[in-house]
Design an enzyme around this catalytic site. Sequence first.
Site, PDB file in Angstrom:
ATOM      1  N   ASP A 307       0.867  -1.166   0.000  1.00  0.00           N
ATOM      2  CA  ASP A 307       0.000   0.000   0.000  1.00  0.00           C
ATOM      3  C   ASP A 307       0.911   1.225   0.000  1.00  0.00           C
ATOM      4  O   ASP A 307       1.947   1.223   0.654  1.00  0.00           O
ATOM      5  CB  ASP A 307      -0.885   0.007   1.241  1.00  0.00           C
ATOM      6  CG  ASP A 307      -1.710   1.276   1.333  1.00  0.00           C
ATOM      7  OD1 ASP A 307      -2.472   1.548   0.398  1.00  0.00           O
ATOM      8  OD2 ASP A 307      -1.570   1.997   2.332  1.00  0.00           O
ATOM      9  N   ASP A 506      -1.037  -0.643   6.476  1.00  0.00           N
ATOM     10  CA  ASP A 506      -1.019  -0.031   7.800  1.00  0.00           C
ATOM     11  C   ASP A 506      -1.840  -0.802   8.816  1.00  0.00           C
ATOM     12  O   ASP A 506      -1.938  -0.406   9.972  1.00  0.00           O
ATOM     13  CB  ASP A 506      -1.483   1.429   7.741  1.00  0.00           C
ATOM     14  CG  ASP A 506      -2.930   1.564   7.262  1.00  0.00           C
ATOM     15  OD1 ASP A 506      -3.617   0.532   7.170  1.00  0.00           O
ATOM     16  OD2 ASP A 506      -3.358   2.687   6.988  1.00  0.00           O
ATOM     17  N   ASP A 510      -6.177  -1.519   5.288  1.00  0.00           N
ATOM     18  CA  ASP A 510      -5.807  -2.637   4.421  1.00  0.00           C
ATOM     19  C   ASP A 510      -6.051  -3.993   5.068  1.00  0.00           C
ATOM     20  O   ASP A 510      -5.494  -4.998   4.631  1.00  0.00           O
ATOM     21  CB  ASP A 510      -4.323  -2.520   4.040  1.00  0.00           C
ATOM     22  CG  ASP A 510      -4.029  -1.232   3.308  1.00  0.00           C
ATOM     23  OD1 ASP A 510      -4.676  -0.983   2.282  1.00  0.00           O
ATOM     24  OD2 ASP A 510      -3.163  -0.477   3.771  1.00  0.00           O
TER      25      ASP A 510
END
Length: 760
Positions: A307, A506, A510
Amino acid sequence: MRSLTVNACVLAIAAGSLLMGAILVWTGRPHFAHLLWTLGALPALGFVLYDVAYSLVRRKAGIDVLAAVAIVGAFLLGEYLSAIAIAVMFASGQALESFAQARAGREMFALLARAPHNAYRMEGDALICIDLDAVRIGDRLLVRAGDTVPVDGLVQSSSATLDESVLTGESVPVERRQGDMLRSGGVNAGAPFEMRAVETAQRSTFAGIARLVESARTSRAPASRLADRYALWFVPISLGLAAIAWLASGSPVRALAVLVVATPCPLILAVPVALVSGMSNCARRGILIKGGAALEGLARAKVLFFDKTGTLTGGQARLVQIQADAPVDKLEVLRTAASLDQVSAHITASAIVSAARERSLRLSLPTEVIEEPGAGLSGTVDGVSVRVGTPDFVCRSLPRPGWSATFLATVGGEGGSAVYVAKDGKVIGALHLADQIRVETSRALRMLRQVGIVHMTMLTGDRSDVAAAIGAAVGVDEIRAGLDPAGKLAALGEVPDGVTSIMVGDGVNDAPALAAAGVGVAMGARGAAASSEAADVVLLVDRLDRLAEAVHLAKASRRIAMQSVALGMGMSLVAMALAAAGYLAPVYGAALQEVIDVIAIANSLRALRVAPLRVSRRRLPAEQALRLRAEHEELLPLLDRLSSLADQVLAMPPEQAVPALRQFDQLLAEKLVPHEAADDARVYPMVAGLLGGDDPMASLSRTHREIFTLARRLHGLVQALVPASVDEAAMREVQRILYGLDAILRLHFAQEEELYLTLS
């Protein structure tokens, strides 16, 4: 597995009986010795039979069945010495495994030993000790010197000094200022300080860590389950070889000798010890792994998904650029905005205030402040009206400056946000804030390729142009932008069967992707609390390069586990062949098997000592790295002034431009040039010694030469300027040198900081 204390007691009984029986035989009382050996072997036999029954209930083939057959067979054959020797061997193997497991998990379980049990709540003038579960969000707490931070919260005192080594592996205490976030589990290494709780104990960082450790303690790695499958064929082979030896020789003692050296197989002992050692080694580096399955997943992984926000980037807004309206100084724009933003709790305001503090700017206390949520603030600073906020908010009744369109286009293209600043009815400048790429990101990706990751994909919900700029800067293989959580899951679903993937995020937004990946990795403090549900690995240090270290340590631990299996089983098979041929008596076989167990477990414990990935065997002391970083931060105002002067020098009247240039030239001579000269004379030789090679700092030293050259040329031009007759060509050359210095210094500082981070 039984506790070390229980296994040690069984070992003490068996070993004591063996020793006392030997004394009885020496004194001519063998019958009493046989009785004592029988009694001494019974506790071990009882535990062996219990383990066999437990395995059968769980429908598992346990290797302990060989120990049971060997002890019972020794009794039936009247081999009392062999029986007690086998009992000692079994008990010592169990005790050795318990000790090795405890040693291997020492760093990991040390986290739990630091768990806070109570907190000190401030109620008026009273200080009350309360249970940890009684802490509520908003409580004012006092953390005494030496106490553990009980829950996540915000610093209320002017500063706090914390030892977070148990959480992060970083030995140097960290400083937290008023308003900074605290994670539970850190230890107060300074004076007592006040904090305000923002989470309950159950939802704080340390609670998430405790759940991860408990999960790791109770989990079983695939390699450990593989050992059970090996037992399915190893037990029949051992029994078959024992039967063949009996039939071929006609002596049941040979069969007993075969069973003795086959009991217990190092396979069962070595694999979990190696994997727990690897997990403990990771914990010492601030990498918490949920279980052996996650460790093996890291070792096999070839595909990596990131991410963007909070992983490749810092996840927080940082000041990128200051735009000042001529002839306003850039630092004055920042100081004005930060002075007003001191009273705002907005994340953008916090970033602006932090940037001003980094530059040691003197902030004024604002008055008559009015805040429009999501738009900005207005108030009075130093007796003058000030507005800070979005372009529409600030320019609601003020004309936009000529640079506004270009500035906004730049900010939009880079995915940042613009904060305009107006003072006394005029827009004096603007601030460009953006989530910047982490200092260690590029290095971390290079390290990940070094440890075997072959494909890296960046997943983000940002626009494609912003994602492309970040992806190109860090060097990923594939970029997928504009994704929602379902889109990220779909990307993970495209990984071919049999290929293990890693997803790094994180741990909050996610969570679905972290749970769906082969191995989910949560970054830093924000991921720790949520990751016990979704992620398999938590990087307690908010640094991406620790992921490369985790993969490296996982591969090394798995390799050591397999080496221990091959070594232990190979030696056991050789010993079984010798016993079947009649070259190894049961008593000597028991001693030999004990040696084999020790060798296999000692080899597995090598996973504790696997060195992390480094460019050098020696390290730059953390204190030295922090000092070098602090020196760069002290020079930030000079860089800002350089950029501002380069932008405005041609538009300034000569009577202003020449004094400003001479003042800046003096700053270069007094601060920048001595700093770079000191780096070249003292710091670079030290760093070169750590890196090794003939001249590893040659390229950075060459940059110093260019900086000195530009500084001398600027000095010569500035000294020749006369306000009454300034030559336009000379001023353009001055501006060109200023821009050149600005570009080379910012690049040079970034290179140095990445190098110091690599070595620290």
